[in-house]
Enzyme design. Structure first.
Site, PDB file in Angstrom:
ATOM      1  N   GLU A 271       0.857  -1.184   0.000  1.00 23.84           N
ATOM      2  CA  GLU A 271       0.000   0.000   0.000  1.00 23.84           C
ATOM      3  C   GLU A 271       0.895   1.236   0.000  1.00 23.84           C
ATOM      4  O   GLU A 271       1.196   1.784  -1.039  1.00 23.84           O
ATOM      5  CB  GLU A 271      -0.935  -0.034   1.219  1.00 23.84           C
ATOM      6  CG  GLU A 271      -2.065   0.948   1.114  1.00 23.84           C
ATOM      7  CD  GLU A 271      -3.159   0.662   2.140  1.00 23.84           C
ATOM      8  OE1 GLU A 271      -4.011   1.532   2.320  1.00 23.84           O
ATOM      9  OE2 GLU A 271      -3.154  -0.430   2.751  1.00 23.84           O
TER      10      GLU A 271
ATOM     11  N   GLU B  72      -2.169   0.737  13.508  1.00 24.53           N
ATOM     12  CA  GLU B  72      -3.341   1.074  12.714  1.00 24.53           C
ATOM     13  C   GLU B  72      -4.632   0.761  13.475  1.00 24.53           C
ATOM     14  O   GLU B  72      -5.600   1.520  13.414  1.00 24.53           O
ATOM     15  CB  GLU B  72      -3.326   0.289  11.407  1.00 24.53           C
ATOM     16  CG  GLU B  72      -4.482   0.597  10.486  1.00 24.53           C
ATOM     17  CD  GLU B  72      -4.362  -0.107   9.151  1.00 24.53           C
ATOM     18  OE1 GLU B  72      -5.024   0.329   8.196  1.00 24.53           O
ATOM     19  OE2 GLU B  72      -3.597  -1.096   9.047  1.00 24.53           O
TER      20      GLU B  72
END
Length: 862
Positions: A450, A733
């Site tokens: 990502e 996260e």
């Protein structure tokens, strides 16, 4: 009294400034009087001197008072100031050198290797001989690439940049760098010639990007554009440019990718030694895309020695660096020719083995074939996020390995410390997370498939970033990419640079299929406003105004006549702790409530921006729009007693902090309900990405600072200190990216270096330490620590545009003491937990003490 720091624009780049009239900023030390006048002195290369004078206190981003500079022009600028009737001495000279300001200044052409460097090939070298015609007086190399490059002249590396030219929205903006290579050429002048060689790897231009592992997003050919300009002692000039005369060849880098890593055969030469004897093609390119850097380059900013070498249950050899970092492993090994060494990376261990599942499809693996003997192994064209490295093919000790830390080389500006060691570790985790994710663009994470410039992440984190590091140029450049990638209808991509182009659901029949998400697309408005608040930079608002307005107009279209943004896809309060592992958008907060609140807020900030820029009609129109949206929000989502639809921490935080409530009864009721929800949650956080930056401010604004402190100090999941208790060295996260039993959260979104929840550090700086801007650029500051007794001391230091600010408070029994340092040019408004009225002080050292008047009602925490 002396000038401490004089800079042009954002103090970057070192050479090759991209504007003809750079703004100037300075700070001074000594004396408490406010600046009343200044003089600027310019010396040009011919010895000419020009002096410009000004009156008043302005010393940050002062307009250039001289004639516009020409391309390649080099001048020296000095400043002196008057304060209290006395003049300072002249500052040390600041060298300002412009780059290539016009497309016509570029004579070079983009070249690409013809027979090597294909999409499935490794890195290449492009080279040509240089025949020097005399003694070199000065030389500049202007260079950029499709891919990433490292340049060499005469076998010596040019500069210390990594992964240059960095990542921009390449179709619209291609950054070039300027290097002083005078000494590189002088060393070889006596021999009469040397070689310039440039290694090229895939980088962001041609490597894998996004979870779809898309390659050649921008193009399928590597490219180099370089222009070497040489001036000799006798005044003659020579320009060497990329053209058909250059040669190309393969190197020992057999494969390189930002996600997968690098494969290197050290028996085969690398650039600059690799032979280049193949042809190149000249390829068409738009020179109008070329832009100079606005912020610092990516560099090696530090190293972390290995702590120990572990043996996994499987027998694997694991090197622990003790810190989750971003960069690569530098490894010293001794081996035989042909021996292969492999280095795999991961952020955590799971059951004693390398925890690679969060990497998803990113291989994060570097391999080396040894040439024999002792060698130092490290890649050139990749980077990884890791704490642990599995090494196979060679036995190593901790002394053989170090982690190379790579980041945009931002100047550190902010610090924080308090009486709770775990909070200090949390703050340090935020710093490490920012450093690891500010690699040319503000990415969400640095390790998996990502590593994208998600707009939502930087939207919530920008205030923290603007305190910890000088990000004016870094984020200013990123915002120009945002504007370049913004859709014609005003929609803002989910990621910038936009490499996703993904249809995520349409809003209304007939509308654009790609719906921008609230809190993500709002970065178009919130981030420029944050830069204005932190640096006093009206220029960024002027540059971004059309983008800001286009986005708010798009919100207006999405909301329709109701002014309620209640249709289309939303990320919502992303990664709410109650969201199931595989549905991160399934939050407690009603997405329409969140989106409409963001609509009202962005319209308000746009109105304020228009007012600052003198666009009075826009200021009035968007001010009315914000009021109307807030009224619609209340009508649809808030009852008379302040209860907000979906009744969760996030919706109350939005309504309270952004002043969306109309009556005292609503404000009081919303505050009470938020406090009740926090108590019911036993002080645990119950917010996702959008609620988290506001929740503690909301509690303080509602009159419950003790609940905010209790929430901060909670150690069980979900909380900020739970990851700390689990040994985290960066921000996660998910609140529980690692579960209490040491296993990795099964959710697809599970990164161990993701700065969004680190937005809490902004509250630590402003509320706990009590150092907050009260006017743009910290021209005025508010010193108002919310002291509840749950912490015994806190300090914050900030290198503001005006100079160093320090706030330090402590409790000694019932005695409160505060030490404050205010730089010249700044005034501080003190509102302290003492039985005395608020007051204002100017520059200097200040000590205040007295009997403590508690704020809030301290609570025990678990």
């Amino acid at each position: 009294m002396r000038i401490e720091r004089l800079v042009a624009e954002y103090d970057a780049p070192d050479l090759g400034l991209g504007v003809a009239a750079p703004r100037l900023s300075w700070s001074r030390s000594g004396g408490a009087q406010e600046q009343s006048a200044y003089e600027l002195r310019l010396r040009d290369a011919d010895g000419g001197v020009d002096v410009a004078a000004g009156t008043g206190h302005q010393q940050v981003l002062v307009a250039w008072p001289f004639r516009d500079l020409r391309s390649r022009e080099r001048v020296e600028v000095e400043v002196r100031v008057q304060a209290g009737g006395e003049w300072s001495g002249w500052s040390a000279p600041l060298v300002v050198e412009t780059g290539l300001l016009e497309a016509g200044d570029v004579r070079a052409r983009m070249i690409s290797p013809r027979d090597v460097g294909g999409l499935d090939d490794g890195a290449v070298v492009l080279a040509r001989d240089l025949e020097l015609a005399g003694t070199v007086a000065a030389a500049r190399l202007y260079i950029t690439a499709h891919g990433v490059y490292d340049a060499w002249i005469g076998g010596h590396r040019v500069g210390d940049h990594q992964l240059a030219p960095g990542w921009t929205s390449y179709d619209a903006r291609l950054r070039y760098q300027t290097f002083d290579v005078t000494e590189h050429l002088r060393e070889h002048a006596a021999a009469g010639g040397t070689e310039i060689a440039v290694g090229l790897g895939n980088g962001w231009y041609r490597g894998q990007l996004t979870w779809n592992l898309s390659r050649d997003t921008y193009g399928d050919r590597l490219g180099l554009l370089a222009q070497l300009e040489i001036t000799y002692d006798d005044g003659r000039t020579q320009t060497v440019v990329t053209d058909e005369s250059w040669r190309a060849g393969p190197t020992g880098v057999l494969a390189d990718d930002l996600y997968d890593g690098q494969a290197t055969d050290l028996r085969v030469p690398l650039a600059p030694e690799a032979p280049a004897d193949g042809p190149v093609d000249v390829v068409d390119t738009d020179l109008g895309r070329l832009v100079a850097p606005m912020g610092p380059p990516v560099r090696e900013v530090g190293t972390v020695p290995a702590v120990e070498v572990l043996a996994a249950p499987s027998g694997a050899q694991l090197v622990d660096f003790g810190q989750n970092l971003v960069g690569w492993v530098r490894l010293r090994v001794t081996g035989e020719p042909g021996q292969e060494v492999t280095v795999r990376h991961a952020e955590v261990l799971e059951h004693g083995e390398l925890g690679v599942r969060p990497l998803r499809d990113a291989k994060a693996t570097d391999t080396y074939v040894l040439a024999g003997g002792e060698q130092v192994l490290e890649p050139r064209y990749t980077f990884h996020g890791f704490r642990y490295a599995e090494v196979t093919g060679a036995q190593v000790t901790a002394a053989d390995a170090e982690g190379v830390v790579v980041s945009s080389d931002l100047r550190r500006t902010g610090w924080f410390e308090c009486s709770e060691p775990d909070v200090n570790r949390l703050h340090e985790n935020v710093v490490w997370g920012m450093r690891g994710n500010f690699v040319d663009v503000p990415t969400d994470c640095p390790q998996r498939d990502e590593r994208l410039g998600w707009t939502g992440d930087i939207n919530v984190f920008a205030p923290t970033a603007g305190f910890l590091f000088d990000v004016g140029g870094f984020l200013g450049s990123w915002l120009q990419d945002l504007a370049a990638d913004q859709h014609a209808d005003g929609g803002v991509p989910m990621v910038v640079p936009d490499v996703v182009h993904e249809n995520v659901g349409g809003p209304r029949p007939g509308d654009d299929g790609q719906t921008p998400g609230a809190g993500w697309a709002d970065a178009a408005v919130h981030v420029p406003w944050t830069l204005y608040e932190r640096y006093g930079d009206v220029g960024v608002l002027e540059r971004q105004y059309d983008s800001m307005r286009a986005w708010v107009d798009k919100q207006r279209a999405l909301a329709g006549e109701s002014l309620l943004w209640d249709t289309g896809f939303q990320f919502g309060d992303w990664l709410d702790p109650d969201a199931p592992p595989h549905d991160a958008a399934a939050a407690k907060a009603d997405p329409a409530v969140v989106a409409t609140a963001y609509f009202a807020r962005s319209a308000r900030l746009l109105s304020r921006t228009a007012e600052l820029l003198g666009r009075d009609a826009d200021a009035a129109a968007y001010g009315r729009l914000s009021d109307d949206v807030a009224a619609a929000f209340r009508e649809a989502y808030v009852d008379e007693g302040g209860i907000v639809r979906s009744d969760c921490q996030t919706v109350y935080a939005l309504a309270i902090v952004w002043d969306l409530l109309a009556t005292d009864a609503q404000r009081h009721g919303a505050g009470q309900r938020l406090a009740a929800l926090v108590r019911e949650a036993d002080f645990h956080v119950s917010t996702g990405f959008l609620g988290t930056p506001l929740i503690l401010d909301a509690l303080c604004d509602a009159g419950y600072p003790e609940l905010a402190h209790a929430m901060l100090l909670t150690r069980t999941n979900p909380s900020w200190l739970y990851p700390v208790s689990m040994g985290a060295t960066t921000v996660w996260e998910r609140w529980d990216s690692m579960l209490p039993d040491g296993s990795i959260n099964p959710g697809e979104m599970t990164s161990f270096n993701h700065y969004a929840y680190g937005a809490v550090a902004d509250w630590l700086h402003r509320r706990v330490a009590g150092l907050a801007p009260a006017a743009p650029g910290y021209r005025e500051i508010s010193v108002r620590p919310l002291v509840t007794g749950q912490l015994q001391h806190a300090t914050a230091g900030y290198d503001s545009p005006y100079g160093r600010i320090d706030v330090s408070w402590r409790l000694d029994g019932e005695r409160f003491e505060l030490d404050l340092r205010v730089p010249p040019g700044v005034v501080a408004h003190l509102d302290l937990p003492l039985d005395e009225p608020a007051r204002t002080v100017g520059a200097g050292e200040h000590h205040v003490s007295g009997d403590w008047v508690p704020v809030g009602r301290p609570l025990p925490v678990g």
